[in-house]
Write a protein that holds these residues in place. Structure first.
Motif, short mmCIF file in Angstrom:
data_model
loop_
_atom_site.label_atom_id
_atom_site.label_comp_id
_atom_site.label_asym_id
_atom_site.label_seq_id
_atom_site.Cartn_x
_atom_site.Cartn_y
_atom_site.Cartn_z
N ALA A 124 0.85 -1.20 0.00
CA ALA A 124 0.00 0.00 0.00
C ALA A 124 0.88 1.25 0.00
O ALA A 124 0.63 2.20 -0.74
CB ALA A 124 -0.94 -0.01 1.21
N ALA A 125 1.96 1.21 0.81
CA ALA A 125 2.86 2.38 0.88
C ALA A 125 3.51 2.63 -0.49
O ALA A 125 3.65 3.77 -0.93
CB ALA A 125 3.91 2.15 1.95
N CYS A 138 5.77 5.60 14.17
CA CYS A 138 4.90 5.82 13.01
C CYS A 138 4.33 4.53 12.43
O CYS A 138 3.55 4.58 11.48
CB CYS A 138 5.64 6.60 11.92
SG CYS A 138 6.91 5.63 11.09
N GLY A 139 4.73 3.36 12.97
CA GLY A 139 4.13 2.11 12.52
C GLY A 139 4.72 1.53 11.25
O GLY A 139 4.24 0.51 10.77
N GLY A 155 19.91 -6.73 12.19
CA GLY A 155 20.97 -6.81 13.19
C GLY A 155 21.69 -5.48 13.38
O GLY A 155 22.42 -5.28 14.33
N ALA A 156 21.47 -4.53 12.45
CA ALA A 156 22.09 -3.21 12.57
C ALA A 156 21.26 -2.34 13.52
O ALA A 156 20.27 -2.82 14.07
CB ALA A 156 22.18 -2.58 11.19
N ASP A 157 21.62 -1.08 13.69
CA ASP A 157 20.90 -0.17 14.59
C ASP A 157 19.43 -0.10 14.18
O ASP A 157 19.12 0.33 13.07
CB ASP A 157 21.54 1.22 14.52
CG ASP A 157 20.81 2.21 15.43
OD1 ASP A 157 20.28 1.77 16.46
OD2 ASP A 157 20.77 3.40 15.08
N PRO A 158 18.52 -0.55 15.04
CA PRO A 158 17.13 -0.60 14.61
C PRO A 158 16.42 0.76 14.70
O PRO A 158 15.74 1.06 15.67
CB PRO A 158 16.51 -1.62 15.57
CG PRO A 158 17.37 -1.60 16.79
CD PRO A 158 18.70 -1.06 16.40
N ARG A 159 16.59 1.58 13.68
CA ARG A 159 15.93 2.89 13.59
C ARG A 159 15.04 2.93 12.35
O ARG A 159 15.41 2.38 11.31
CB ARG A 159 16.95 4.03 13.49
CG ARG A 159 17.78 4.24 14.73
CD ARG A 159 17.02 5.07 15.76
NE ARG A 159 17.45 4.72 17.10
CZ ARG A 159 16.82 5.06 18.21
NH1 ARG A 159 15.70 5.75 18.15
NH2 ARG A 159 17.25 4.71 19.39
N CYS A 160 13.92 3.60 12.46
CA CYS A 160 12.96 3.68 11.34
C CYS A 160 13.52 4.57 10.22
O CYS A 160 13.95 5.68 10.50
CB CYS A 160 11.65 4.23 11.86
SG CYS A 160 10.45 4.56 10.58
N HIS A 161 13.48 4.08 8.97
CA HIS A 161 13.99 4.89 7.85
C HIS A 161 13.05 6.05 7.54
O HIS A 161 13.41 7.02 6.90
CB HIS A 161 14.20 4.02 6.60
CG HIS A 161 12.91 3.52 6.01
ND1 HIS A 161 12.15 4.27 5.16
CD2 HIS A 161 12.24 2.36 6.19
CE1 HIS A 161 11.06 3.58 4.83
NE2 HIS A 161 11.10 2.42 5.44
N ASN A 162 11.82 5.97 8.05
CA ASN A 162 10.83 7.01 7.76
C ASN A 162 10.94 8.18 8.74
O ASN A 162 10.97 9.33 8.34
CB ASN A 162 9.44 6.37 7.82
CG ASN A 162 8.34 7.31 7.44
OD1 ASN A 162 8.48 8.10 6.49
ND2 ASN A 162 7.24 7.28 8.19
N CYS A 163 11.03 7.85 10.07
CA CYS A 163 10.98 8.94 11.06
C CYS A 163 12.10 8.85 12.09
O CYS A 163 12.19 9.71 12.97
CB CYS A 163 9.62 8.96 11.76
SG CYS A 163 9.44 7.62 12.97
#
Ligand code: AMP
Length: 212
Positions: free
Chosen positions: A17-18, A131-132, A139-147
């Motif tokens: 959907a995105a 943001c869901g 396994g890398a730094d778990p940060r959201c690519h969106n926010c």
């Protein structure tokens, strides 16, 4: 254009959907995201549904139909929508058909994926706390690519809960494929491809419907 994305948990309905919104910028209406937001905000609905969601069960048809028809009645959905997570039962599909009378026909896209692939994918799925947005655990730094928010596993992606969700899917949701299969606007795509390839297959299927 009014599109339903069907498929088992982990088939990529939200991801697709995105992506598809870039081609047709219609609102992405995800019932799972709406319910998780209600839980996060501590609303009466959130308190009502928390336990069922965390156990991998389904929320009442009536509650879900009210939630969805209210959302589809908002102005931004008048020109169409990407509907992800609803309907999940035959009664929900019947209510949606009733609601859609007098509107453009529903385009139904079923994203097919095997149980083995569902279990494999969901074992490493993460979701952004803020943001869901979905992501895979690399396994890398778990940060959201969106926010930039923190990525965490979904409570209902735990192995035993996923098995329950698959069982619920088989019993209650898979019969929708037969419910819609006879319609000229029904399409089935192979979900076990790279996400961009699934997107292309869906775009081709929708365009074939629109030009016929
Ligand atoms: P999803 O994000 O679509 O996997 O949805 C997460 C959970 O929300 C599901 O496992 C159900 O507990 C609940 N849910 C979402 N949509 C529906 C629906 N249409 N009917 C019943 N329960 C739903």
């Amino acid at each position: 254009m009014n599109v339903i994305l069907l498929g088992p948990p982990g088939a990529g309905k939200g991801t697709q959907a995105a992506q598809l919104r870039r081609r047709w910028p219609l609102p992405h209406i995800s019932t799972g995201a709406m319910l998780r937001e209600a839980i996060r905000s501590g609303t009466p609905l959130g308190r009502e549904v928390k336990q069922v969601i965390e156990g991998g069960g389904l929320i009442d048809d009536e509650v879900m139909t009210r939630l969805v028809t209210d959302r589809l009645s908002q102005r931004d959905a008048a020109a169409g929508f990407w509907l992800d997570g609803y309907p999940r039962t035959i009664p929900q599909a019947q209510c949606l058909d009733q609601f859609m009378q007098g509107r453009q026909p529903l385009v139904v896209v079923d994203i097919a994926l095997s149980d083995a692939e569902v279990l494999h994918r969901l074992a490493s799925r993460l979701v952004c706390e803020e943001c869901g947005t979905n992501a895979q655990d690399t396994g890398a730094d778990p940060r959201c690519h969106n926010c930039g928010g923190r990525l965490v596993p979904r409570v209902d992606d735990a192995d035993t809960i996923v098995r329950n969700r698959l069982e619920v899917y088989r019993r209650q949701t898979a019969p929708l494929i037969e419910y819609y299969a006879g319609r000229p606007t029904f399409h089935q795509v192979n979900g076990a491809q790279l996400p961009d390839d699934v997107t292309l297959e869906i775009i081709r299927a929708i365009e074939a419907t629109r030009s016929s």
